[in-house]
Design a protein around this motif. Structure first.
Motif, mmCIF file in Angstrom:
data_model
loop_
_atom_site.group_PDB
_atom_site.id
_atom_site.type_symbol
_atom_site.label_atom_id
_atom_site.label_comp_id
_atom_site.label_asym_id
_atom_site.label_seq_id
_atom_site.Cartn_x
_atom_site.Cartn_y
_atom_site.Cartn_z
ATOM 1 N N LEU A 444 0.849 -1.185 0.000
ATOM 2 C CA LEU A 444 0.000 0.000 0.000
ATOM 3 C C LEU A 444 0.892 1.245 0.000
ATOM 4 N N THR A 445 0.715 2.083 -1.012
ATOM 5 C CA THR A 445 1.504 3.310 -1.119
ATOM 6 C C THR A 445 0.903 4.380 -0.210
ATOM 7 N N THR A 481 6.017 2.749 0.795
ATOM 8 C CA THR A 481 5.184 1.567 0.596
ATOM 9 C C THR A 481 5.129 0.763 1.872
ATOM 10 N N LEU A 482 3.911 0.455 2.305
ATOM 11 C CA LEU A 482 3.718 -0.466 3.413
ATOM 12 C C LEU A 482 3.591 -1.870 2.843
ATOM 13 N N ALA A 483 4.532 -2.732 3.202
ATOM 14 C CA ALA A 483 4.486 -4.123 2.751
ATOM 15 C C ALA A 483 3.914 -4.969 3.882
ATOM 16 N N VAL A 484 2.763 -5.553 3.642
ATOM 17 C CA VAL A 484 2.056 -6.338 4.660
ATOM 18 C C VAL A 484 2.189 -7.806 4.300
ATOM 19 N N THR A 485 2.879 -8.572 5.147
ATOM 20 C CA THR A 485 3.093 -9.998 4.902
ATOM 21 C C THR A 485 2.468 -10.799 6.028
ATOM 22 N N ALA A 503 -9.378 -4.906 5.657
ATOM 23 C CA ALA A 503 -8.909 -4.161 6.825
ATOM 24 C C ALA A 503 -8.148 -2.906 6.411
ATOM 25 N N LEU A 504 -7.382 -2.989 5.336
ATOM 26 C CA LEU A 504 -6.568 -1.849 4.899
ATOM 27 C C LEU A 504 -7.334 -0.885 3.994
ATOM 28 N N ASP A 505 -8.536 -1.269 3.554
ATOM 29 C CA ASP A 505 -9.293 -0.435 2.623
ATOM 30 C C ASP A 505 -9.668 0.903 3.263
ATOM 31 N N GLY A 506 -9.482 1.975 2.515
ATOM 32 C CA GLY A 506 -9.864 3.305 2.983
ATOM 33 C C GLY A 506 -8.804 4.022 3.779
ATOM 34 N N MET A 507 -7.675 3.373 4.065
ATOM 35 C CA MET A 507 -6.626 4.052 4.830
ATOM 36 C C MET A 507 -6.063 5.244 4.058
ATOM 37 N N VAL A 508 -5.848 5.048 2.774
ATOM 38 C CA VAL A 508 -5.332 6.109 1.913
ATOM 39 C C VAL A 508 -6.370 6.342 0.821
ATOM 40 N N PRO A 509 -6.942 7.541 0.737
ATOM 41 C CA PRO A 509 -7.996 7.796 -0.259
ATOM 42 C C PRO A 509 -7.553 7.442 -1.671
ATOM 43 N N GLY A 510 -8.389 6.695 -2.364
ATOM 44 C CA GLY A 510 -8.133 6.364 -3.766
ATOM 45 C C GLY A 510 -7.103 5.291 -3.998
ATOM 46 N N ARG A 511 -6.610 4.662 -2.936
ATOM 47 C CA ARG A 511 -5.594 3.637 -3.102
ATOM 48 C C ARG A 511 -5.986 2.393 -2.322
ATOM 49 N N GLY A 512 -5.618 1.250 -2.859
ATOM 50 C CA GLY A 512 -5.896 -0.011 -2.193
ATOM 51 C C GLY A 512 -4.634 -0.838 -2.081
ATOM 52 N N ALA A 513 -4.701 -1.857 -1.261
ATOM 53 C CA ALA A 513 -3.562 -2.747 -1.069
ATOM 54 C C ALA A 513 -3.565 -3.807 -2.171
#
Length: 654
Positions: A444-445, A481-485, A503-513
């Motif tokens: 996620l950027t 970049t957040l790398a989630v493993t 869970a990560l959806d909506g953290m950064v507007p317009g971007r997804g994991a």
């Protein structure tokens, strides 16, 4: 019905059982050609229709007349892509996006039917949690690429973060907020790639079909030429002969074309189940519409009529030679020069060549092979006759020399298929070309200024969702970049990954994991679709080849029924005649089939990968085996007809 047309109808109707069988063979050939030609045309139009329905999701920025803001993002669930479109109206009464009854209100989400069903089926933590908005309605088919496509359209306020984010986005994951004057857009690069491939596939299917359809006019040609030559000798003018020939050919072809349209209509539901670009087809996609259907219905009989007229030169110029069954002059080597001229242009092509240019070159190569084939068959016949050590091969060689065009018609279908197999086989990429991309690490950027805050928030969200994961920050400079493993490998499956996405959806507007596998998904899908397209094109080619071989083999028996019957009366065993028929088919088939495969591979060289993969080699071997087996089987199927026409101890002339 009076005059020449009336005479043509009476000759066609009163030709006896053999004449009716010959007309029936022609009608069957035309029906098959028409049905498959409709499929080739419809496939091209279907991809165009898909591109037009998808274009609204590829917004075009407007400087004037702006009515809305639109942002598009790619999301994923269960290894499937989701297109999420966020829209905000800037003017009251703005026209809604395609497929929606009204403009989505802020806080509303509209699902495509397939996505709505998936939202109901999966646990909320895996998908529904990404869409907390109120469901406003269903996205209609006119906005979907295929029936199973997953699309969500969300209404937003114009000042919502997702509609005002300035950071550029990766084209693979979506487009940044764009001010638009309407939801028209333009075709995406993905859609254009499929259209280019569809155009090339259309040529690979359509040209052999047109050749087969033209050859249908020359079925039972000897019987018709003898009859027309007799009419010329008793005073018929060349114009009258041409008119009668065209009338007879067009009447038969028109009946076959209508039957072909009906056959295609019956096959449409089956063809609609072929999955390309991630889904099957709407029924309307595979029907070309009234104008194109009428065009095919008019073009096929016209092609058959023109082909019949082209074959009348000897009847018009030398009717006595036709009546006496004189061997026509040998064809000239200039036919080979046409093929060499086309092949000389191939090295100038390359991966960047426009699809239209490639399609034209392939079409010319097909036609050049069809022009060269009879000349090569004639050469093969002379060699076979000179080296014959038995009656069967001698009869086969003399037959090839006597009428190389008829012998070519029997094997032309497989030769054309060999060209297609050689071209596609060399281009077919291996399944492991892209390698095994990582699907378990989500990235996620995030803005550099908020990296610490968002890292901690990501850990909290993942923990609340019950996803054991390690969050690592990578990158330097601007965005990070957040790398989630996921840390427990034994528990990594699609459900766990989907819970992490949600869970990560909506953290950064317009971007997804997204994972590395997500970013390569289009490439993987394209490779799979190339394989599917290969199977479809080769299936059509094989169907044409086998039907062509069977029909022309039966037609050849009818053409030479007097010759066969007289040979039987002279004491020639039936088995010798059958061996001669097999030799006059399989010998040119081995030469022309192998040669056409080599030509196809040569034409594919400018676009091929560094080495042929196992699947491509398998395609070539399957083509060789199935081609020979199909032609041999088609020839064997006409053996009872040969026994029937040689059973009459006193064959009468036509």
């Amino acid at each position: 019905m009076t005059g020449l047309l009336g005479l043509s109808w009476r000759l066609l109707r009163g030709g006896g059982r053999g004449g009716l069988l010959g007309a029936g063979l022609t009608a069957v050939a035309v029906a098959v050609s028409t049905a498959l030609l409709l499929f080739a045309v419809s496939a091209n139009l279907a991809f165009q229709g898909r591109a037009e329905r998808e274009a609204w999701r590829n917004p075009v920025a407007a400087d004037t007349g702006v009515v809305a803001v639109q942002a598009v993002r790619r999301d994923y669930v269960r290894d499937l892509g989701i297109t999420v479109v966020d829209v905000a109206a800037l003017r009251p009464g703005a026209a809604p996006p395609p497929g929606l009854d009204r403009f989505p209100a802020p806080g509303e989400v509209w699902f495509s039917p397939a996505l709505a069903e998936l939202v109901r089926e999966l646990p909320a933590g895996e998908l529904a949690g990404r869409f907390p908005e109120k469901v406003g309605g269903t996205v209609g088919d006119e906005a979907l690429v295929h029936p199973g496509e997953l699309v969500a359209v969300r209404g937003q306020e114009p000042d919502a973060p997702v509609m005002t984010v300035k950071a550029p986005q990766d084209p693979l994951t979506g487009t940044a907020p764009t001010r638009v004057a309407g939801f028209t857009g333009e075709p995406t690069n993905d859609a254009q790639a499929y259209q280019a491939l569809a155009l090339i596939a259309t040529v690979l299917m359509a040209v052999p079909l047109l050749v087969f359809g033209g050859a249908a006019a020359r079925l039972t040609v000897a019987r018709r030429d003898q009859r027309l030559a007799a009419l010329r000798l008793v005073g018929a003018t060349p114009g009258q002969v041409v008119l009668m020939t065209v009338a007879e050919a067009v009447i038969t072809a028109a009946a076959g074309a209508v039957a072909g349209v009906a056959l295609y209509g019956l096959l449409t539901p089956l063809l609609g189940g072929i999955e390309i670009a991630g889904g099957s087809w709407f029924a309307a996609d595979l029907w070309p519409g009234v104008p194109y259907t009428l065009a095919v219905l008019a073009a096929v009989p016209l092609l058959v009529g023109l082909s019949a007229v082209v074959g009348l030169r000897r009847v018009v110029v030398s009717p006595l030679g036709v009546a006496k069954r004189e061997t026509p002059p040998a064809m000239r080597v200039v036919r080979v020069l046409a093929l060499l001229a086309v092949l000389a242009t191939v090295p100038a092509l390359g991966a960047g060549t426009a699809a239209g240019v490639v399609a034209v070159v392939l079409g010319l190569a097909f036609l050049a092979i069809n022009l060269t084939g009879p000349w090569v068959v004639g050469v093969i016949g002379r060699i076979t006759a000179r080296t014959a050590r038995g009656p069967a091969r001698l009869l086969a060689g003399r037959r090839l020399v006597d009428d190389p065009r008829a012998a070519w018609r029997t094997v032309s279908g497989v030769a054309m298929t060999g060209f297609v197999a050689g071209f596609i086989g060399l281009l077919s990429p291996g399944s492991g070309l892209l390698g095994d991309a990582d699907a378990t690490t989500l990235r996620l950027t995030v803005p550099a200024a908020r990296v610490s805050q968002l890292t901690e928030e990501a850990r909290e969200r993942l923990s609340a969702a019950g996803v054991p994961a390690r969050v690592k920050v990578t990158g330097e400079g601007g965005d990070r970049t957040l790398a989630v493993t996921v840390t427990e490998a034994a528990r990594v499956d699609e459900a766990v990954i989907d819970r992490a996405r949600t869970a990560l959806d909506g953290m950064v507007p317009g971007r997804g994991a997204t994972s590395e596998a997500d970013e390569e998904r289009f490439g993987v899908l394209l490779l799979q679709d190339v394989g599917t397209g290969t199977v479809v094109v080769l299936t059509v080619s094989f169907l044409v080849a086998i039907v062509s071989a069977g029909i022309t083999a039966a037609s050849s028996v009818l053409d030479r029924r007097q010759t066969y019957a007289l040979l039987r009366l002279a004491g020639t065993p039936l088995e010798v005649l059958n061996r001669a028929r097999r030799a006059e088919t399989l010998v040119p088939l081995a030469v022309m089939g192998g040669g056409s495969i080599v030509v196809g591979m040569f034409c594919a060289l400018p676009f091929s990968f560094s080495a042929m993969n196992v699947s491509g080699l398998t395609v070539l071997l399957a083509c060789v085996v199935l081609g020979f087996a199909g032609v041999a089987g088609a020839g064997a199927a006409s053996a009872p007809l040969l026994r029937s026409v040689t059973a009459d101890p006193a064959p009468r002339p036509d």
